[in-house]
Scaffold this motif. Structure first.
Motif, PDB file in Angstrom:
ATOM      1  N   ALA A 107       0.833  -1.205   0.000  1.00 28.00           N
ATOM      2  CA  ALA A 107       0.000   0.000   0.000  1.00 28.00           C
ATOM      3  C   ALA A 107       0.868   1.256   0.000  1.00 28.00           C
ATOM      4  O   ALA A 107       0.597   2.224  -0.724  1.00 28.00           O
ATOM      5  N   LEU A 108       1.922   1.253   0.792  1.00 29.12           N
ATOM      6  CA  LEU A 108       2.853   2.386   0.801  1.00 29.12           C
ATOM      7  C   LEU A 108       3.511   2.557  -0.563  1.00 29.12           C
ATOM      8  O   LEU A 108       3.691   3.686  -1.044  1.00 29.12           O
ATOM      9  N   TRP A 148       7.672   9.539   5.596  1.00 30.58           N
ATOM     10  CA  TRP A 148       8.000   9.879   4.218  1.00 30.58           C
ATOM     11  C   TRP A 148       9.269  10.720   4.130  1.00 30.58           C
ATOM     12  O   TRP A 148      10.025  10.621   3.162  1.00 30.58           O
ATOM     13  N   SER A 149       9.502  11.540   5.144  1.00 31.79           N
ATOM     14  CA  SER A 149      10.684  12.413   5.098  1.00 31.79           C
ATOM     15  C   SER A 149      11.974  11.606   5.093  1.00 31.79           C
ATOM     16  O   SER A 149      13.001  12.068   4.585  1.00 31.79           O
ATOM     17  N   ALA A 150      11.945  10.389   5.647  1.00 32.09           N
ATOM     18  CA  ALA A 150      13.138   9.535   5.605  1.00 32.09           C
ATOM     19  C   ALA A 150      13.484   9.127   4.181  1.00 32.09           C
ATOM     20  O   ALA A 150      14.611   8.719   3.915  1.00 32.09           O
ATOM     21  N   GLU A 151      12.511   9.239   3.272  1.00 33.93           N
ATOM     22  CA  GLU A 151      12.743   8.958   1.860  1.00 33.93           C
ATOM     23  C   GLU A 151      12.984  10.249   1.080  1.00 33.93           C
ATOM     24  O   GLU A 151      13.002  10.234  -0.160  1.00 33.93           O
ATOM     25  N   GLY A 152      13.115  11.358   1.796  1.00 31.71           N
ATOM     26  CA  GLY A 152      13.306  12.644   1.132  1.00 31.71           C
ATOM     27  C   GLY A 152      12.033  13.239   0.580  1.00 31.71           C
ATOM     28  O   GLY A 152      12.062  14.096  -0.304  1.00 31.71           O
ATOM     29  N   PHE A 170       2.301  16.102   0.971  1.00 34.02           N
ATOM     30  CA  PHE A 170       1.614  15.732  -0.272  1.00 34.02           C
ATOM     31  C   PHE A 170       0.328  14.976   0.023  1.00 34.02           C
ATOM     32  O   PHE A 170      -0.596  14.953  -0.806  1.00 34.02           O
ATOM     33  N   ILE A 171       0.223  14.335   1.200  1.00 32.53           N
ATOM     34  CA  ILE A 171      -1.037  13.705   1.626  1.00 32.53           C
ATOM     35  C   ILE A 171      -1.904  14.808   2.228  1.00 32.53           C
ATOM     36  O   ILE A 171      -1.600  15.345   3.292  1.00 32.53           O
TER      37      ILE A 171
END
Length: 292
Positions: A129-130, A170-174, A179-180
């Motif tokens: 889902a992510l 999400w910030s750990a992925e940059g 956006f959500i």
């Protein structure tokens, strides 16, 4: 009862099954989908659709995109729906009906499949889902969507997956989690541990370790967006309690969710809200998507 003992641990096996297996509480559960079959078939026939787009290698990592109707100025807001099925059943094609009013409102709508148990664990279900949401954020512009305006909704197990997206860092992925832009969670289960005591676990195969890892009542919330929680007033009270407990968690996390118990609905027919113009759930989804 000790203060750290969960309330559900005091139930008899029969009552536990009733409270935490919706099919046991609503033996006529198939009637709800059957009542929407004609509407769903009509939506599939009428709507433009990009079907079975892959967002990963697993055969269930596919989604359908229903582009917004012409007339939206600039990129359209994007809405993603995750179906229910207790992480082990259902298919995106059965939920085209909910895309129709959203598309008419100028919202590009995605109905996503995801990995299912027992072929995958709940970890794999959540991770898929992510991955779907991450793929849509990256690819939104290619189908006329706005990657900065992605709202989410889900029913039952799908509501849990929306909560997983809100709890993902999400910030750990940059990626900026803003956006959500909204979330509507319908008749969800947020603490998976009670599933272990039901017959459903023969397929879900939850362990205590996995259940605790996927318990979104215990995890930080990174998506700071307007959130609406809905549950049917005819649902078993333990299931209703999950919605209110998760709302308390959101409050403790600094959010101010709206919580609604809709009196006339059970667990399976509550999705008929999407085919009733002006209904609370439909208005919440459209309002969040268009307001961002």
């Amino acid at each position: 009862m000790p203060p750290d003992q969960p309330l559900w641990s005091t139930l008899t096996p029969e009552e536990h099954e009733f409270q935490y297996n919706p099919q046991a509480a609503f033996p006529n559960f198939k009637d709800a989908q059957a009542s929407r079959n004609a509407v769903n078939a009509g939506a599939l026939a009428r709507l433009a659709r990009h079907a079975d787009l892959a967002y990963g290698d697993h055969p269930l990592r596919k989604l359908d995109i229903y582009p917004a109707s012409a007339g939206e100025a600039g990129p359209a807001p994007v809405h993603v729906f995750f179906h229910g099925g207790y992480w082990r059943a259902q298919d995106k094609q059965n939920f085209a009906f909910l895309a129709e009013p959203l598309v008419a409102a100028g919202i590009t709508t995605i109905v996503a499949n995801y990995e299912l148990c027992p072929g995958s664990t709940l970890d794999g279900v959540a991770e898929s889902a992510l991955a779907a949401v991450g793929w849509l954020r990256r690819e939104a512009a290619g189908f006329g969507g706005d990657p900065r305006r992605v709202s989410l909704s889900g029913h039952s197990a799908g509501a849990h997956l929306v909560a997983e997206c809100m709890a993902h860092d999400w910030s750990a992925e940059g990626v900026d989690p803003s956006f959500i832009t909204g979330a509507v969670l319908i008749s969800g289960i947020y603490d998976p541990r009670p599933v272990i005591g039901t017959s459903v676990n023969a397929e879900v195969r939850l362990t205590e370790e996995v259940a605790l890892r996927r318990d979104v009542e215990r995890r930080p919330v990174f998506a700071r967006c307007p959130t609406g929680l809905f549950v049917g007033g005819l649902e078993p009270w333990h299931w209703i309690d999950q919605t209110y407990r998760y709302s308390h968690h959101l409050h403790r996390s600094g959010l101010n969710p709206e919580v609604h118990t809709l009196p006339r609905w059970g667990h399976f027919d509550i999705l008929s809200e999407f085919i009733e113009p002006g209904s609370p759930i439909l208005e919440a989804v459209i309002g969040q998507a268009k307001a961002a």
